[in-house]
Design a protein around this motif. Structure first.
Motif, PDB file in Angstrom:
ATOM      1  N   SER A 115       0.465  -1.394  -0.085  1.00 34.14           N
ATOM      2  CA  SER A 115      -0.283   0.192  -0.057  1.00 34.14           C
ATOM      3  C   SER A 115       0.936   0.883   0.216  1.00 34.14           C
ATOM      4  O   SER A 115       1.936   1.493   0.349  1.00 34.14           O
ATOM      5  CB  SER A 115      -0.266   0.226   1.114  1.00 34.14           C
ATOM      6  OG  SER A 115      -0.275   0.099   2.338  1.00 34.14           O
ATOM      7  N   CYS A 162      -4.677   0.266   3.280  1.00 35.59           N
ATOM      8  CA  CYS A 162      -4.725  -1.201   3.085  1.00 35.59           C
ATOM      9  C   CYS A 162      -6.035  -1.350   4.072  1.00 35.59           C
ATOM     10  O   CYS A 162      -6.302  -1.839   4.768  1.00 35.59           O
ATOM     11  CB  CYS A 162      -3.967  -1.975   3.731  1.00 35.59           C
ATOM     12  SG  CYS A 162      -3.701  -3.566   3.894  1.00 35.59           S
ATOM     13  N   ARG A 170      -7.973   1.755   0.142  1.00 36.28           N
ATOM     14  CA  ARG A 170      -7.367   0.978  -0.205  1.00 36.28           C
ATOM     15  C   ARG A 170      -5.530   1.730  -0.410  1.00 36.28           C
ATOM     16  O   ARG A 170      -5.024   0.513   0.145  1.00 36.28           O
ATOM     17  CB  ARG A 170      -7.153   0.599  -1.785  1.00 36.28           C
ATOM     18  CG  ARG A 170      -5.705  -0.461  -2.838  1.00 36.28           C
ATOM     19  CD  ARG A 170      -6.144  -0.224  -4.317  1.00 36.28           C
ATOM     20  NE  ARG A 170      -5.680   1.441  -4.513  1.00 36.28           N
ATOM     21  CZ  ARG A 170      -4.774   1.967  -4.501  1.00 36.28           C
ATOM     22  NH1 ARG A 170      -3.402   0.804  -4.656  1.00 36.28           N
ATOM     23  NH2 ARG A 170      -3.933   2.922  -4.905  1.00 36.28           N
ATOM     24  N   THR A 171      -5.348   2.986  -0.265  1.00 40.95           N
ATOM     25  CA  THR A 171      -3.977   3.590  -0.494  1.00 40.95           C
ATOM     26  C   THR A 171      -3.966   3.252   1.230  1.00 40.95           C
ATOM     27  O   THR A 171      -2.924   3.287   1.818  1.00 40.95           O
ATOM     28  CB  THR A 171      -3.970   5.116  -0.679  1.00 40.95           C
ATOM     29  OG1 THR A 171      -4.689   5.362   0.748  1.00 40.95           O
ATOM     30  CG2 THR A 171      -4.392   5.023  -2.006  1.00 40.95           C
ATOM     31  N   PHE A 204      -0.502  -4.729  -5.151  1.00 40.53           N
ATOM     32  CA  PHE A 204      -2.131  -4.688  -4.604  1.00 40.53           C
ATOM     33  C   PHE A 204      -2.469  -6.128  -3.848  1.00 40.53           C
ATOM     34  O   PHE A 204      -1.683  -7.605  -4.492  1.00 40.53           O
ATOM     35  CB  PHE A 204      -2.507  -4.132  -4.172  1.00 40.53           C
ATOM     36  CG  PHE A 204      -3.242  -4.357  -3.588  1.00 40.53           C
ATOM     37  CD1 PHE A 204      -2.451  -3.557  -1.573  1.00 40.53           C
ATOM     38  CD2 PHE A 204      -5.449  -4.155  -3.520  1.00 40.53           C
ATOM     39  CE1 PHE A 204      -3.708  -2.843  -1.597  1.00 40.53           C
ATOM     40  CE2 PHE A 204      -5.585  -2.939  -2.476  1.00 40.53           C
ATOM     41  CZ  PHE A 204      -6.080  -2.735  -1.250  1.00 40.53           C
TER      42      PHE A 204
END
Length: 370
Positions: A130, A303, A300-301, A152
């Motif tokens: 991440s 996690c 997502r960045t 990822f």
């Protein structure tokens, strides 16, 4: 392309996000025609590695026994050693040196900078999962940014998908259709367990706001007993248990499908969202809240609250604020959850993850000029 022979190193194979990632990575690499081994002390998920087609090299103690399997590893003819997280990297670097092989390390979560200063087992190239982890290690006492590669996780969408029938599990648990369920699904360790405690702190207020609520805690780890004690305290004096300690299960996708709302982080959050379940991201770095199509990439960045800096600390009031409207009107969040599931199926497959790691292995195996 020619077969690669890859040795993965990870201390345990208990239920957890890194361990799930490893057996999926092994399966994806084997499907691409490569030979994969795993050096580990083992655990509940070790059978998944074998089912994936990889070879298991099991030792009683990774730190104390790895030298005993050097002849066995050498005979296989591995070409690269890939260690996962800091404890395993301490062995991975030495193992690679003994076998005269390239060495690669992956980071799966934040580490205090003082500990990074004392760490001596970085690989030449370091893989992070991440942007949050990249920022955590990219400083003068860690790793220079030009040595860090971002990848990822990939999700097994044949297993985690919308439409899984929750009825058999509902019957097993003695729940009726329409029962509002919050499922906390995680490894019960350190700051991840703090999420479960915060949810249990909020449980009485949530039950007052949402009649019939049930809170399920699914997972295992060193804080299991503490969470079980907390759940028992929440249930004191109640005619029906509000909180239930489920423990480790191999069928977590059914709990995700059963849940009105799931509370997860990291890889587990992706699995839950892939099932089309409204999912609150909360983990060791804080509370993010409900994941939607509009904030998915932001999540997502980080996690999904496992890496980086989450918007706020985890506390009971976070759940008291966010959960009641989701539980009172469970259908309202479903369309957005299904949209997120479609995004995951398109972008985060196991095959894509394996292909990306294959490119990294090939890069590391190329001779480099001095």
């Amino acid at each position: 392309m020619a077969e690669l022979r890859i040795l993965l190193v990870n201390r345990h194979m208990n239920i957890g996000g890194v361990e799930t990632y490893l057996y999926r990575l092994a399966a994806g690499l084997v499907a691409r025609g490569h030979r994969v081994g795993l050096l580990t002390e083992g655990g509940l998920w070790e059978s998944k590695v074998v089912e994936a087609g990889a070879r298991l090299h099991k030792v009683p103690s990774l730190a104390g026994s790895w030298q005993n399997v050097l002849p066995e590893l050498s005979a296989v003819g591995y070409q690269i050693v890939h260690a996962h997280n800091y404890h395993s990297a301490r062995v991975g670097r030495r193992l690679a040196a003994e076998l005269h092989l390239p060495y690669l390390m992956s980071v799966h979560g934040p580490r205090p900078r003082l500990k990074q200063l004392l760490f001596r087992d970085w690989s030449r190239t370091v893989v992070v999962m991440s942007e949050g982890d990249r920022e955590n290690i990219a400083w003068p006492g860690g790793v220079s940014k030009n040595r860090i590669l971002l990848e990822f996780y990939g999700i097994d969408t044949d297993r985690f998908h919308p439409g899984i029938d929750p009825a058999p599990l509902r019957n097993e648990l003695g729940l009726t259709a329409g029962t509002p369920v919050v499922a906390f699904i995680s490894r019960f360790s350190n700051r991840k367990a703090d999420v479960g405690h915060a949810l249990l702190d909020a449980a009485p207020a949530l039950a007052a706001a949402v009649p019939g609520l049930r809170v399920l805690l699914v997972g295992e780890g060193p804080e299991s007993a503490s969470l079980a004690d907390h759940a028992a305290r929440v249930n004191v004096g109640l005619p029906q248990p509000l909180a239930r300690m489920i423990g480790p299960r191999r069928d977590v996708e059914h709990f995700m499908s059963l849940a009105t709302v799931a509370v997860c982080t990291a890889n587990t959050a992706l699995e839950s969202m892939a099932c089309g379940t409204p999912t609150i991201a909360a983990g060791r770095t804080g509370f993010m809240g409900l994941v939607t199509p509009s904030n998915f990439e932001q999540g997502r960045t980080l996690c999904f609250a496992d890496h980086g800096r989450s918007p706020e600390p985890v506390a009971g009031h976070c759940f008291e604020r966010v959960l009641p409207p989701l539980l009172r009107d469970p259908d309202a969040a479903r369309p957005a959850a299904r949209e997120v599931a479609a995004m995951i199926a398109e972008r985060y497959s196991v095959s894509r993850m394996a292909e990306a790691m294959e490119r990294i292995y090939l890069r590391e195996l190329k001779p480099r000029s001095a």
